[in-house]
Design an enzyme around this catalytic site. Structure first.
Site, PDB file in Angstrom:
ATOM      1  N   ARG A   1       0.834  -1.195  -0.224  1.00 49.60           N
ATOM      2  CA  ARG A   1      -0.023  -0.001  -0.011  1.00 49.60           C
ATOM      3  C   ARG A   1       0.792   1.248  -0.006  1.00 49.60           C
ATOM      4  NH1 ARG A   1      -5.429  -1.213   3.511  1.00 49.60           N
ATOM      5  NH2 ARG A   1      -5.713  -3.589   2.603  1.00 49.60           N
TER       6      ARG A   1
ATOM      7  N   ARG B   1       1.831   1.013  10.320  1.00 50.93           N
ATOM      8  CA  ARG B   1       1.308   1.513   8.963  1.00 50.93           C
ATOM      9  C   ARG B   1       2.561   1.461   8.057  1.00 50.93           C
ATOM     10  NH1 ARG B   1      -3.380   4.269   7.492  1.00 50.93           N
ATOM     11  NH2 ARG B   1      -3.982   4.626   9.516  1.00 50.93           N
TER      12      ARG B   1
ATOM     13  N   GLU C   1      -7.461   0.065  14.623  1.00 49.56           N
ATOM     14  CA  GLU C   1      -7.873  -0.988  13.955  1.00 49.56           C
ATOM     15  C   GLU C   1      -6.857  -1.907  13.608  1.00 49.56           C
ATOM     16  OE1 GLU C   1      -8.986   0.382   9.857  1.00 49.56           O
ATOM     17  OE2 GLU C   1      -8.449  -1.678   9.544  1.00 49.56           O
TER      18      GLU C   1
ATOM     19  N   SER D   1     -10.977  -5.869   9.690  1.00 44.41           N
ATOM     20  CA  SER D   1     -12.111  -5.066   9.122  1.00 44.41           C
ATOM     21  C   SER D   1     -12.808  -6.107   8.148  1.00 44.41           C
ATOM     22  CB  SER D   1     -11.612  -4.081   7.876  1.00 44.41           C
ATOM     23  OG  SER D   1     -12.428  -3.388   7.352  1.00 44.41           O
TER      24      SER D   1
ATOM     25  N   ARG E   1       0.956  -5.168  11.946  1.00 41.90           N
ATOM     26  CA  ARG E   1       0.247  -4.364  12.825  1.00 41.90           C
ATOM     27  C   ARG E   1      -0.166  -5.035  14.126  1.00 41.90           C
ATOM     28  NH1 ARG E   1      -4.466  -0.264  10.846  1.00 41.90           N
ATOM     29  NH2 ARG E   1      -2.895   0.425   9.545  1.00 41.90           N
TER      30      ARG E   1
HETATM   31  N1  SSA Z   1      -0.563   0.225   5.855  1.00 43.19           N
HETATM   32  C1  SSA Z   1      -0.799  -0.797   6.446  1.00 43.19           C
HETATM   33  N2  SSA Z   1       0.320  -1.458   7.477  1.00 43.19           N
HETATM   34  C2  SSA Z   1       0.177  -2.355   8.182  1.00 43.19           C
HETATM   35  N3  SSA Z   1      -1.212  -3.038   8.197  1.00 43.19           N
HETATM   36  C3  SSA Z   1      -2.209  -2.541   7.447  1.00 43.19           C
HETATM   37  C4  SSA Z   1      -1.835  -1.583   6.529  1.00 43.19           C
HETATM   38  N4  SSA Z   1      -2.992  -1.469   5.749  1.00 43.19           N
HETATM   39  C5  SSA Z   1      -3.870  -2.251   6.305  1.00 43.19           C
HETATM   40  N5  SSA Z   1      -3.368  -2.829   7.394  1.00 43.19           N
HETATM   41  C6  SSA Z   1      -4.000  -4.097   8.207  1.00 43.19           C
HETATM   42  O1  SSA Z   1      -4.990  -5.106   7.221  1.00 43.19           O
HETATM   43  C7  SSA Z   1      -6.054  -4.910   7.787  1.00 43.19           C
HETATM   44  C8  SSA Z   1      -7.141  -4.962   6.726  1.00 43.19           C
HETATM   45  O2  SSA Z   1      -7.079  -3.912   5.830  1.00 43.19           O
HETATM   46  S1  SSA Z   1      -8.517  -3.248   5.305  1.00 43.19           S
HETATM   47  O3  SSA Z   1      -8.161  -2.190   4.320  1.00 43.19           O
HETATM   48  O4  SSA Z   1      -8.715  -2.711   6.570  1.00 43.19           O
HETATM   49  N6  SSA Z   1      -9.214  -4.403   4.947  1.00 43.19           N
HETATM   50  C9  SSA Z   1      -9.055  -5.454   3.918  1.00 43.19           C
HETATM   51  O5  SSA Z   1      -8.013  -5.177   3.548  1.00 43.19           O
HETATM   52  C10 SSA Z   1     -10.029  -6.425   3.725  1.00 43.19           C
HETATM   53  N7  SSA Z   1      -9.561  -7.154   2.603  1.00 43.19           N
HETATM   54  C11 SSA Z   1     -10.203  -7.223   4.841  1.00 43.19           C
HETATM   55  O6  SSA Z   1      -8.884  -7.622   5.218  1.00 43.19           O
HETATM   56  C12 SSA Z   1      -6.015  -3.736   8.625  1.00 43.19           C
HETATM   57  O7  SSA Z   1      -7.229  -3.728   9.319  1.00 43.19           O
HETATM   58  C13 SSA Z   1      -4.659  -3.698   9.061  1.00 43.19           C
HETATM   59  O8  SSA Z   1      -4.642  -4.693  10.242  1.00 43.19           O
END
Ligand code: SSA
Length: 420
Positions: A258, A273, A347, A350, A388
Site C-alpha cells: 500500500r 502503517r 483498527e 475489517s 500491525r
Molecule cells: N499500511 C498498513 N500497514 C500495516 N497493516 C495494514 C496496513 N493497511 C492495512 N493493514 C492491516 O490490514 C487490515 C485489513 O486492511 S483493510 O484495508 O482494513 N481491509 C481489507 O484489506 C479487507 N480485505 C479485510 O482484510 C487492517 O485492519 C490492518 O490490520
C-alpha cells in the site's frame, strides 16, 4: 455495482446512499443518459429500417427516382452512424458513473462522514494495568533487538521494516497459525500473488477510486494489491458456478502493498502503517441471500475475535459509519485492538458484507437450484495482518524487565521459556 433495474426502481434510496457515503455523483444525469440512449437506440433502429426499405424498393423504382432514393438511403445511414458514435460516448460516461454508485448501506450503520461517526458496539478483554512505566513497541523491539527499523529505512525508504530473531519467527508462525485456525472453520488455504491486472482492481472495487494508494508496475501494466481480496475476487470472474459449489471459502495468504498516499505524517513510528505487510484474509462467495450473508458476516467476525482472544489482546468491535465503510460495503465491522502506548484502540481487522455489489463488478455468477443464473454475494474479513498486530501483542504482554510473556496459545507455537 448496483443493477440498472435496482437503480431505476429505487432512485431515491440510491441518492440517499450517495449522500450518506459522501460520494459526488449526479444520479439524475446518469438516469438521463440512460433515457437518451434508449431514445437514440429506437431512432437508430428506425433509420436502419428505413434505409433497408429504400434499398429493397430500389431495384423496382423508376430510373428518375433512383437518385432521390439513393440520397435518402445515404442520409439515413449517415444519421444512424452519427447517432451510434454519440451513443458510444454516452455509454462510456454511464459505465464510468456506474462504477462509482455506492452500495446501499446497512440500516443500522451510523450515518456520518467518516470514522468520527463510528460506534463501539462491544468491548472485550481487560486493558492491562502496568505497575511499571510500559514501553511502546519500538522501544521493546530496540531493547530486545527484534527488528532493524533504521538501517532498512536507508535501503528501502520510510514505512518499511525488518524483523529479527524470535520476532521474525513469531510473524511467520502467526501467519501459519491463522491459516490453520481459519482452515479449522472449513476455509481452504490459498496463497495468492499481490501482482494483478487493472481489471482485478476494478472488479474488487479498489479502482477507480483508490488508484492513488496502489503501487503500479507500469512497464508490465500490472499493479500490486493491498489485500488478497483483490485476486480472490477475480479468481472466478466470468464463470457460472453451480449452487452446489457455494459457499466458496478461502483463507487467502498474500503479501500486501500500500502506498499509504493519504496517510502522510500518520503512524510514522514503528509497525502500525507500512508499505508492505502480510495478511491472512477470510473470503466468502455465497448464494445471493441477505440472511446467508448476515450469517457469514457473524462467522467471519467471530473467527477473528477467537484469534484475538487466544492472543489475549483486548479489543472492541466497531459499527462502521456510512462515510467510513467505503463504496461497496453494505455493512462493515472493524475490530480495534488496545495499544497501551497510545492509550487507545487501533483498527487491526475489517469485516465486510458487500451483497452482490462486488460480484456484479466481477461478473461472479452461479446457477441457483431454480436454474436461474444470478450474481453471488461476497464477504471478506481480516484473519490476521502483520506487523500491525504485533504492536498490541508486544505492548500488552510486556513485563517490567522489558520482555514479552507469551499467552499459552502462542507460547505453544514458539516453544522456549514462555517468553518471546
Ligand atoms: N499500511 C498498513 N500497514 C500495516 N497493516 C495494514 C496496513 N493497511 C492495512 N493493514 C492491516 O490490514 C487490515 C485489513 O486492511 S483493510 O484495508 O482494513 N481491509 C481489507 O484489506 C479487507 N480485505 C479485510 O482484510 C487492517 O485492519 C490492518 O490490520
Amino acid at each position: 455495482m448496483l443493477s440498472m433495474d435496482f437503480i431505476k426502481a429505487h432512485p431515491d434510496r440510491v441518492k440517499q446512499a450517495i449522500i450518506d457515503k459522501g460520494v459526488t455523483l449526479d444520479l439524475d444525469r446518469f438516469l438521463a443518459l440512460d433515457e437518451e440512449l434508449r431514445a437514440a437506440k429506437t431512432e437508430v433502429d428506425a433509420l436502419r429500417a428505413e434505409r433497408n426499405r429504400i434499398s429493397a424498393s430500389f431495384k423496382d423504382a423508376a430510373p428518375e427516382q433512383k437518385a432521390e432514393l439513393g440520397k435518402r438511403a445515404k442520409e439515413a445511414g449517415n444519421r444512424a452512424s452519427a447517432l451510434e458514435k454519440e451513443m458510444e460516448g454516452k455509454r462510456a460516461e454511464m459505465a464510468a458513473m456506474q462504477l462509482l454508485i455506492p452500495n446501499i448501506p446497512y440500516e443500522g450503520a451510523p450515518v456520518g462522514p467518516d470514522e468520527s461517526a463510528n460506534v463501539v458496539i462491544r468491548t472485550e478483554g481487560e486493558v492491562p494495568e502496568f505497575d511499571f512505566e510500559p514501553l511502546d513497541h519500538v522501544a521493546l523491539i530496540e531493547k530486545n533487538g527484534w527488528a532493524d527499523l533504521n538501517r532498512v529505512t536507508q535501503v528501502s525508504g520510510s514505512r518499511t521494516y525488518c524483523l529479527k530473531g524470535r520476532l521474525a519467527l513469531l510473524e511467520q508462525k502467526l501467519m501459519t497459525w491463522a491459516l490453520e485456525e481459519i482452515m479449522g472453520n472449513g476455509f481452504d488455504p490459498i496463497t495468492v500473488p499481490a501482482i494483478a491486472r487493472e481489471e482485478a482492481f476494478v472488479r474488487q472495487g479498489q479502482f477507480p477510486g483508490h488508484r492513488e494508494e496502489t503501487y503500479a508496475l507500469e512497464k508490465d501494466e500490472m499493479f500490486l494489491a493491498g489485500t488478497a481480496e483483490v485476486v480472490l475476487t477475480g479468481l472466478h470472474s466470468g464463470e457460472i458456478l453451480e449452487a452446489a459449489d457455494l459457499p466458496i471459502l478461502y483463507a487467502g495468504y498474500s503479501p500486501c502493498f500500500r502506498r499509504e498516499a493519504g496517510s502522510a505524517g500518520r503512524d510514522v513510528r514503528g509497525l502500525l502503517r507500512v508499505h508492505q505487510f502480510v495478511k491472512v484474509e477470510q473470503y466468502v462467495i455465497c448464494e445471493a441471500d441477505d440472511e446467508v450473508s448476515e450469517e457469514w458476516h457473524a462467522r467471519l467476525l467471530a473467527a477473528a475475535e477467537t484469534l484475538l482472544a487466544k492472543m489475549e489482546i483486548p479489543y472492541q468491535v466497531i459499527e462502521t459509519s456510512t462515510g467510513d465503510m467505503g463504496l461497496g460495503k453494505y455493512r462493515m465491522n472493524d475490530i480495534e485492538s488496545w495499544v497501551p502506548s497510545l492509550g487507545k484502540y487501533r483498527e487491526t481487522h475489517s469485516c465486510s458484507t458487500l451483497h452482490d455489489w462486488q460480484a456484479r463488478r466481477a461478473n461472479l455468477r452461479y446457477r441457483g437450484e431454480d436454474g436461474k443464473v444470478r450474481h453471488a454475494h461476497t464477504l471478506n474479513n481480516t484473519a490476521l495482518a502483520s506487523p500491525r498486530i504485533l504492536v498490541p501483542f508486544l505492548e500488552n504482554h510486556q513485563t517490567a524487565d522489558g520482555r514479552v510473556k507469551l499467552p499459552p496459545a502462542i507460547a505453544e507455537l514458539m516453544g522456549g521459556d514462555g517468553y518471546l
